[in-house]
Write an enzyme that holds these catalytic residues in place. Structure first.
Site, mmCIF file in Angstrom:
data_model
loop_
_atom_site.group_PDB
_atom_site.id
_atom_site.type_symbol
_atom_site.label_atom_id
_atom_site.label_comp_id
_atom_site.label_asym_id
_atom_site.label_seq_id
_atom_site.Cartn_x
_atom_site.Cartn_y
_atom_site.Cartn_z
ATOM 1 N N TYR A 66 0.863 -1.175 0.000
ATOM 2 C CA TYR A 66 0.000 0.000 0.000
ATOM 3 C C TYR A 66 0.909 1.238 0.000
ATOM 4 O O TYR A 66 1.374 1.688 1.050
ATOM 5 C CB TYR A 66 -0.886 0.037 1.247
ATOM 6 N N LEU A 219 -17.271 -0.925 1.117
ATOM 7 C CA LEU A 219 -17.918 0.362 0.840
ATOM 8 C C LEU A 219 -17.856 0.692 -0.647
ATOM 9 O O LEU A 219 -17.798 1.862 -1.033
ATOM 10 C CB LEU A 219 -17.258 1.481 1.655
ATOM 11 N N GLY A 220 -17.916 -0.323 -1.470
ATOM 12 C CA GLY A 220 -17.772 -0.097 -2.908
ATOM 13 C C GLY A 220 -16.330 -0.364 -3.277
ATOM 14 O O GLY A 220 -15.803 -1.441 -3.072
#
Length: 294
Positions: A66, A219-220
């Site tokens: 990340y 959340l999508g």
């Protein structure tokens, strides 16, 4: 947002039978910013990580892969939280390999996994990682390749004391079973959410097996907007946002689900954490389980 009662979000989960975590945690993926987008203010990202813990998040999900051109999630967490509070657990993932342009070009071989685990140990400045997932398939789903040889490497590192608990991410039921035949699996992290319930059978299986199920893109995310007629109707009924309803839905959907919504915004963080106080009733759950437009 209105709330009529405290729902199952208030409950803790016993991760691997040894680590107690609240079922509403925090995902660090967005902290360093995103590729091809304006840079994130790293001071704000540090503030978001600290505020997440202040608001009750005790399980933080991260990964060495990340990162953006201007920041890395593990560095931000170390700056914000080290030395980590004793009751905070940190999960990380190994498997995907990314170059400095952000391209996820390969998956780590068995011989590369030790270095990836050691990298997370250094970046986070810890002696032991609470939870390490073997992430498979890179950005693809339903990649049914065998994972046993790679998972066995992580099991060996657990036996050495570098890892407390093991997880698998982006896996099929067959891959989960393959991993469990080698060593205990404490958590599964797959794509699952109110508008993408294709992994429902595996989520239910995890509950039966005593395995935490931690959805990504709840959340999508992944360029999928969180928008639907039923979802919007439930949100309006509660005076909540669709994001809050999505979080509350997962917590009510299964006792094994631990939600790890991520953000780099203080305002969005406050909204996400408040979702733990949103109580959905049977009518809400029936509507949200029904196909949109039904």
């Amino acid at each position: 947002m209105t709330s009529r009662a405290t729902n199952s979000a208030a409950n803790n989960y016993e991760l691997g039978g040894t680590l107690t975590i609240p079922r509403l945690g925090f995902g660090a993926m967005q902290l360093p910013g995103r590729w091809n987008r304006p840079p994130i203010d790293l001071e704000t990202s540090v503030a978001v990580a600290r505020r997440a813990v202040e608001l009750g998040a005790r399980h933080i999900d991260t990964a060495a892969f990340y990162f953006s051109p201007t920041g890395r999630a593990n560095d931000i967490l170390r700056t914000a939280l080290h030395p980590y509070p004793a009751d905070v657990t940190i999960a990380t993932k190994v498997g995907p390999l990314r170059d400095e342009t952000g391209h996820m070009y390969a998956e780590a071989t068995p011989g590369q996994l030790r270095a990836e685990v050691e990298r997370n140990l250094r970046d986070l400045a810890v002696d032991v990682l609470d939870l390490v997932y073997l992430r498979v398939g890179r950005l693809q789903s339903d990649v049914a390749d065998p994972i046993g040889e790679r998972f066995a490497v992580l099991a060996g590192l657990r036996d050495e004391g570098l890892i407390r608990h093991l997880g698998v991410s982006n896996v099929t039921r067959a891959q989960l079973d393959e991993a469990r035949a080698i060593a205990p699996v404490a958590a599964v992290q797959n794509r699952f959410g109110v508008l993408d319930q294709r992994d429902a059978a595996l989520a239910d299986a995890c509950a039966d097996l005593g395995i935490a199920y931690m959805p990504f893109f709840a959340l999508g995310g992944g360029h999928a907007p969180l928008s639907g007629e039923n979802l919007d109707a439930v949100a309006a009924r509660h005076g909540a946002t669709p994001f809050q309803v999505a979080i509350a839905w997962g917590l009510a959907r299964s006792p094994s689900i631990v939600q790890i919504p991520g953000t780099a915004s203080l305002a969005h963080l406050e909204e996400n954490m408040a979702a733990g106080r949103l109580a959905l009733d049977e009518e809400d759950m029936a509507l949200l389980t029904a196909p949109e437009g039904a």
